[in-house]
Motif scaffolding. Sequence first.
Motif, PDB file in Angstrom:
ATOM      1  N   THR A  33       0.830  -1.205   0.000  1.00 61.60           N
ATOM      2  CA  THR A  33       0.000   0.000   0.000  1.00 61.60           C
ATOM      3  C   THR A  33       0.868   1.261   0.000  1.00 61.60           C
ATOM      4  OG1 THR A  33      -0.296  -0.100   2.399  1.00 61.60           O
ATOM      5  CG2 THR A  33      -1.998  -1.107   1.049  1.00 61.60           C
ATOM      6  N   GLU A  34       1.989   1.234   0.707  1.00 61.73           N
ATOM      7  CA  GLU A  34       2.901   2.378   0.696  1.00 61.73           C
ATOM      8  C   GLU A  34       3.521   2.568  -0.684  1.00 61.73           C
ATOM      9  OE1 GLU A  34       5.622   1.714   3.923  1.00 61.73           O
ATOM     10  OE2 GLU A  34       4.122   2.244   5.434  1.00 61.73           O
ATOM     11  N   MET A  35       3.849   1.468  -1.347  1.00 67.83           N
ATOM     12  CA  MET A  35       4.402   1.541  -2.694  1.00 67.83           C
ATOM     13  C   MET A  35       3.383   2.157  -3.653  1.00 67.83           C
ATOM     14  SD  MET A  35       5.130  -1.320  -5.544  1.00 67.83           S
ATOM     15  CE  MET A  35       3.382  -1.528  -5.540  1.00 67.83           C
ATOM     16  N   MET A  36       2.119   1.758  -3.544  1.00 68.09           N
ATOM     17  CA  MET A  36       1.078   2.306  -4.414  1.00 68.09           C
ATOM     18  C   MET A  36       0.877   3.797  -4.148  1.00 68.09           C
ATOM     19  SD  MET A  36       0.224  -0.095  -6.443  1.00 68.09           S
ATOM     20  CE  MET A  36      -1.276   0.499  -7.205  1.00 68.09           C
ATOM     21  N   PHE A  37       0.960   4.196  -2.888  1.00 61.64           N
ATOM     22  CA  PHE A  37       0.843   5.609  -2.537  1.00 61.64           C
ATOM     23  C   PHE A  37       1.964   6.411  -3.205  1.00 61.64           C
ATOM     24  CE2 PHE A  37       1.549   9.333   0.112  1.00 61.64           C
ATOM     25  CZ  PHE A  37       0.267   9.812   0.281  1.00 61.64           C
ATOM     26  N   ARG A  38       3.189   5.903  -3.124  1.00 65.13           N
ATOM     27  CA  ARG A  38       4.333   6.582  -3.744  1.00 65.13           C
ATOM     28  C   ARG A  38       4.213   6.592  -5.269  1.00 65.13           C
ATOM     29  NH1 ARG A  38       7.065   3.565   0.081  1.00 65.13           N
ATOM     30  NH2 ARG A  38       7.995   2.219  -1.498  1.00 65.13           N
ATOM     31  N   LEU A  39       3.730   5.489  -5.838  1.00 62.58           N
ATOM     32  CA  LEU A  39       3.561   5.404  -7.282  1.00 62.58           C
ATOM     33  C   LEU A  39       2.564   6.457  -7.766  1.00 62.58           C
ATOM     34  CD1 LEU A  39       4.202   3.878  -9.918  1.00 62.58           C
ATOM     35  CD2 LEU A  39       2.289   2.349  -9.369  1.00 62.58           C
ATOM     36  N   ARG A  40       1.462   6.585  -7.052  1.00 60.60           N
ATOM     37  CA  ARG A  40       0.457   7.600  -7.418  1.00 60.60           C
ATOM     38  C   ARG A  40       1.076   8.988  -7.389  1.00 60.60           C
ATOM     39  NH1 ARG A  40      -3.822  10.727  -4.724  1.00 60.60           N
ATOM     40  NH2 ARG A  40      -5.463  10.992  -6.259  1.00 60.60           N
ATOM     41  N   ASP A  41       1.863   9.260  -6.380  1.00 55.09           N
ATOM     42  CA  ASP A  41       2.527  10.557  -6.265  1.00 55.09           C
ATOM     43  C   ASP A  41       3.497  10.784  -7.432  1.00 55.09           C
ATOM     44  OD1 ASP A  41       3.186  12.968  -4.569  1.00 55.09           O
ATOM     45  OD2 ASP A  41       5.167  12.014  -4.643  1.00 55.09           O
ATOM     46  N   LYS A  42       4.293   9.802  -7.739  1.00 60.22           N
ATOM     47  CA  LYS A  42       5.304   9.936  -8.802  1.00 60.22           C
ATOM     48  C   LYS A  42       4.682   9.989 -10.195  1.00 60.22           C
ATOM     49  CE  LYS A  42       8.860   9.894  -6.099  1.00 60.22           C
ATOM     50  NZ  LYS A  42       9.440  11.159  -5.733  1.00 60.22           N
ATOM     51  N   MET A  43       3.491   9.444 -10.377  1.00 58.63           N
ATOM     52  CA  MET A  43       2.851   9.443 -11.689  1.00 58.63           C
ATOM     53  C   MET A  43       2.084  10.733 -11.978  1.00 58.63           C
ATOM     54  SD  MET A  43       1.680   5.490 -12.238  1.00 58.63           S
ATOM     55  CE  MET A  43       1.016   5.800 -13.883  1.00 58.63           C
ATOM     56  N   HIS A  44       2.060  11.664 -11.022  1.00 61.13           N
ATOM     57  CA  HIS A  44       1.388  12.938 -11.271  1.00 61.13           C
ATOM     58  C   HIS A  44       2.061  13.653 -12.433  1.00 61.13           C
ATOM     59  CE1 HIS A  44       1.102  17.374 -10.636  1.00 61.13           C
ATOM     60  NE2 HIS A  44      -0.163  17.042 -10.749  1.00 61.13           N
ATOM     61  N   GLU A  45       1.232  14.134 -13.354  1.00 59.27           N
ATOM     62  CA  GLU A  45       1.723  14.944 -14.464  1.00 59.27           C
ATOM     63  C   GLU A  45       1.079  16.312 -14.359  1.00 59.27           C
ATOM     64  OE1 GLU A  45       1.593  13.194 -18.433  1.00 59.27           O
ATOM     65  OE2 GLU A  45       1.352  11.223 -17.480  1.00 59.27           O
ATOM     66  N   SER A  46       1.892  17.346 -14.446  1.00 62.35           N
ATOM     67  CA  SER A  46       1.389  18.710 -14.347  1.00 62.35           C
ATOM     68  C   SER A  46       0.278  18.937 -15.369  1.00 62.35           C
ATOM     69  CB  SER A  46       2.528  19.695 -14.577  1.00 62.35           C
ATOM     70  OG  SER A  46       2.058  21.010 -14.437  1.00 62.35           O
ATOM     71  N   GLY A  47      -0.847  19.423 -14.880  1.00 63.01           N
ATOM     72  CA  GLY A  47      -1.989  19.702 -15.744  1.00 63.01           C
ATOM     73  C   GLY A  47      -2.897  18.506 -15.972  1.00 63.01           C
ATOM     74  N   LYS A  48      -2.352  17.306 -15.865  1.00 65.96           N
ATOM     75  CA  LYS A  48      -3.154  16.088 -16.070  1.00 65.96           C
ATOM     76  C   LYS A  48      -3.644  15.515 -14.745  1.00 65.96           C
ATOM     77  CE  LYS A  48      -3.068  11.480 -18.131  1.00 65.96           C
ATOM     78  NZ  LYS A  48      -2.258  10.443 -18.766  1.00 65.96           N
ATOM     79  N   GLY A  49      -2.922  15.764 -13.681  1.00 64.93           N
ATOM     80  CA  GLY A  49      -3.272  15.199 -12.388  1.00 64.93           C
ATOM     81  C   GLY A  49      -2.662  13.822 -12.207  1.00 64.93           C
ATOM     82  N   THR A  50      -3.274  13.044 -11.364  1.00 59.32           N
ATOM     83  CA  THR A  50      -2.841  11.662 -11.150  1.00 59.32           C
ATOM     84  C   THR A  50      -4.075  10.784 -11.097  1.00 59.32           C
ATOM     85  OG1 THR A  50      -1.316  10.242  -9.910  1.00 59.32           O
ATOM     86  CG2 THR A  50      -2.755  11.687  -8.606  1.00 59.32           C
ATOM     87  N   TRP A  51      -3.868   9.513 -11.031  1.00 62.70           N
ATOM     88  CA  TRP A  51      -4.976   8.560 -11.058  1.00 62.70           C
ATOM     89  C   TRP A  51      -5.628   8.446  -9.681  1.00 62.70           C
ATOM     90  CZ3 TRP A  51      -3.451   4.565  -7.849  1.00 62.70           C
ATOM     91  CH2 TRP A  51      -2.081   4.351  -7.705  1.00 62.70           C
ATOM     92  N   TYR A  52      -6.885   7.974  -9.693  1.00 61.27           N
ATOM     93  CA  TYR A  52      -7.644   7.762  -8.464  1.00 61.27           C
ATOM     94  C   TYR A  52      -7.722   6.294  -8.084  1.00 61.27           C
ATOM     95  CZ  TYR A  52      -9.047  12.574  -9.021  1.00 61.27           C
ATOM     96  OH  TYR A  52      -9.020  13.930  -9.148  1.00 61.27           O
ATOM     97  N   SER A  53      -7.624   5.422  -9.088  1.00 54.60           N
ATOM     98  CA  SER A  53      -7.718   3.986  -8.839  1.00 54.60           C
ATOM     99  C   SER A  53      -6.722   3.253  -9.722  1.00 54.60           C
ATOM    100  CB  SER A  53      -9.120   3.455  -9.168  1.00 54.60           C
ATOM    101  OG  SER A  53     -10.093   4.104  -8.395  1.00 54.60           O
ATOM    102  N   ALA A  54      -6.244   2.146  -9.193  1.00 65.07           N
ATOM    103  CA  ALA A  54      -5.375   1.272  -9.977  1.00 65.07           C
ATOM    104  C   ALA A  54      -5.830  -0.165  -9.742  1.00 65.07           C
ATOM    105  CB  ALA A  54      -3.919   1.421  -9.554  1.00 65.07           C
TER     106      ALA A  54
END
Length: 129
Positions: A33-54
């Motif tokens: 769960t910590e890895m998924m939290f970090r992945l969501r953070d790292k996958m953020h793209e400026s203007g696009k946002g990040t994902w809500y579900s994986a």
Amino acid sequence: MKYDALISLTTCRTTVTRDEGTTERIDTSKDVTEMMFRLRDKMHESGKGTWYSAEYTITPPGSFNVDFDYDNPPSFPFEPDPRTFYQDLQQYPRRFENAPEWLNEKIRSAIAIMKQEKEQKGSEEGTTG
């Protein structure tokens, strides 16, 4: 495994399907769960946002598939406070054209709540002076 997240809320459900077709929910490790939290953070793209579900699917002997959902609301066993969506959007900004209508509704609700709280706090401070 299905992982849903906002800035301060996460859920992770892991289901195993056995060879005979039966399914079983298993505990998801804190490391995952910590890895998924970090992945969501790292996958953020400026203007696009990040994902809500994986949704992460592993099929033996060694194939896998991961689907990231940027457009649909995360699934929680309760309705999150709209201010949590607002905080998430502050952390992971996206342009208006990249925001789905359900998110815009949550943000409008959050702004209305915060405005009402500010007005209420102001009137309370005015009566205690």
